[in-house]
Design an enzyme around this catalytic site. Structure first.
Site, short mmCIF file in Angstrom:
data_model
loop_
_atom_site.label_atom_id
_atom_site.label_comp_id
_atom_site.label_asym_id
_atom_site.label_seq_id
_atom_site.Cartn_x
_atom_site.Cartn_y
_atom_site.Cartn_z
N THR A 164 0.86 -1.19 0.00
CA THR A 164 0.00 0.00 0.00
C THR A 164 0.90 1.24 0.00
O THR A 164 2.02 1.17 0.50
CB THR A 164 -0.87 -0.02 1.28
N TRP A 183 -2.71 -4.32 8.48
CA TRP A 183 -3.97 -5.07 8.48
C TRP A 183 -5.08 -4.11 8.89
O TRP A 183 -5.29 -3.83 10.07
CB TRP A 183 -3.86 -6.26 9.43
N GLY A 184 -5.81 -3.61 7.88
CA GLY A 184 -6.73 -2.50 8.05
C GLY A 184 -7.78 -2.69 9.14
O GLY A 184 -8.14 -1.73 9.82
N ARG A 238 -15.14 -5.23 0.56
CA ARG A 238 -14.41 -4.90 1.80
C ARG A 238 -13.73 -3.53 1.67
O ARG A 238 -13.11 -3.23 0.66
CB ARG A 238 -13.37 -5.99 2.07
N VAL A 239 -13.83 -2.72 2.69
CA VAL A 239 -13.14 -1.42 2.72
C VAL A 239 -12.14 -1.45 3.87
O VAL A 239 -12.48 -1.88 4.98
CB VAL A 239 -14.13 -0.26 2.90
N GLY A 240 -10.93 -1.00 3.61
CA GLY A 240 -9.90 -1.02 4.64
C GLY A 240 -9.77 0.31 5.36
O GLY A 240 -10.67 1.16 5.32
N1 ASP Z 1 -4.05 -1.12 5.10
C1 ASP Z 1 -4.43 -1.70 3.83
C2 ASP Z 1 -5.81 -2.27 3.96
O1 ASP Z 1 -6.14 -2.82 4.98
C3 ASP Z 1 -3.50 -2.78 3.37
C4 ASP Z 1 -2.03 -2.45 3.42
O2 ASP Z 1 -1.61 -1.53 4.07
O3 ASP Z 1 -1.25 -3.16 2.74
O4 ASP Z 1 -6.54 -2.20 3.01
#
Ligand code: ASP
Length: 321
Positions: free
Chosen positions: A185, A238-239, A213-215
């Site tokens: 990301t 891990w969102g 899914r929304v992070g």
């Molecule tokens: N934080 C992002 C999400 O959960 C994933 C990531 O940082 O790689 O969508």
């Protein structure tokens, strides 16, 4: 009269001497030198350098932090190595759904988008949401329709697909042990010559995520936040855990309410999320030009560049802050 002129001059000099600059990340995850190999290591370093250069060029000319974070993030969205724009992760159904956000620390204005399937630059679209609608967040079909109305040429969903992500998708599909994983990301935080802060984040989301899914990335105060009075923050990890711990705003709140310095506030906010589970990191910057980049994964692709000469690019548990 003479005294006030002197004071004004001193203030102007002090202002001119304040550092400006930016920090970027290209995601936290289970990355080590052995795992990615020297070729990819070189390419990731070059990608981070390019993003830093894109943002720094704007700041150097006296441009706004907001423009710098957008330029840095766009540069990584265009780079197929990162999980944002081209090269974004693939959902369990084989499609790409992209999330992004941007925030202006001077006005506390923010824009974000989620579940984007046909817009080349989700961060660019988030900026348009901020500037051309009375809203903060648009999702899915409504966001796509807004993009078209703004004259953005839609791209097919396969525009985002790279052989590497497709291979990962097929492997995860075949595996019974697959679980959502973080990686690559992108985000940026910047401080400009005027003392303004801004933050932006863009992502395809977790590997193997369910469609819809929304992070944390597009959620203001969670994956992205900026306030001139405290700091600018962009998270990766891990969102779901970051959402539950409201990480980015927590960094700002610890500074505002406890008077905590940036690095302590960032570490404590990140630890609060990691205590719930998961993994990840963040980048944060304050109005005095302090920067911090904590993470608990084997690696986090990261870098910074400031007008006072501080500069760094690091991928693994070594080097930079
Ligand atoms: N934080 C992002 C999400 O959960 C994933 C990531 O940082 O790689 O969508």
């Amino acid at each position: 009269m003479f005294r006030s002129l002197l004071l004004l001059l001193a203030a102007l000099c002090a202002h001119g001497a304040a550092p400006f600059g930016l920090a970027v990340h290209g995601g936290a995850g289970n990355v080590t030198a052995a795992r990615i190999g020297p070729e990819a290591e070189k390419a990731y370093r070059a990608g981070l350098e390019k993003a830093l250069a894109a943002g720094y060029a704007i700041l150097e000319k006296g441009g706004a932090a907001l423009d710098a974070v957008e330029a840095a993030v766009r540069s990584m969205e265009e780079n197929p190595l990162f999980n944002a724009g081209v090269g974004a992760t693939i959902t369990r159904d084989g499609t790409h759904e992209l999330d992004a956000a941007i925030m202006d620390g001077r006005t506390l204005k923010a824009g974000s988008v989620a579940g984007i399937q046909h817009v080349k630059s989700p961060v660019g679209l988030a900026r348009l949401v901020m500037e051309r609608t009375p809203h903060v967040m648009l999702i899915g079909e409504g966001a796509e329709a807004f993009a078209r109305a703004q004259g953005l040429e839609p791209v097919p969903n396969t525009y985002f697909r790279t052989p590497r992500q497709w291979e990962t998708f097929l492997k995860l599909k075949a595996s019974e042990k697959a679980r959502p994983t973080t990686k690559d990301t992108v985000g940026a935080v910047a401080l400009d010559r005027h003392g303004d802060l801004a933050s932006a984040t863009s992502t395809g989301g977790m590997l193997d995520k369910l469609p819809g899914r929304v992070g944390d990335a597009p959620l203001i105060g969670v994956g992205t936040y900026a306030d001139n009075r405290t700091c600018a923050v962009s998270c990766t990890g891990w969102g779901e855990f970051f959402i539950r711990a409201v990480v980015a705003y927590d960094v700002s709140a610890r500074m505002a309410y406890q008077g905590a310095p940036l690095d302590k506030a960032a570490r404590a906010a990140l630890d609060a999320a990691l205590k719930l589970g998961g993994e990840g990191g963040l980048i944060a910057l304050d109005a005095a030009g302090h920067v911090t980049q904590p993470f608990n994964t084997p690696g986090m692709f990261r870098g910074f560049r400031f007008s006072d000469g501080r500069a760094s690019v690091a991928l693994f548990g070594e080097g930079a802050l």
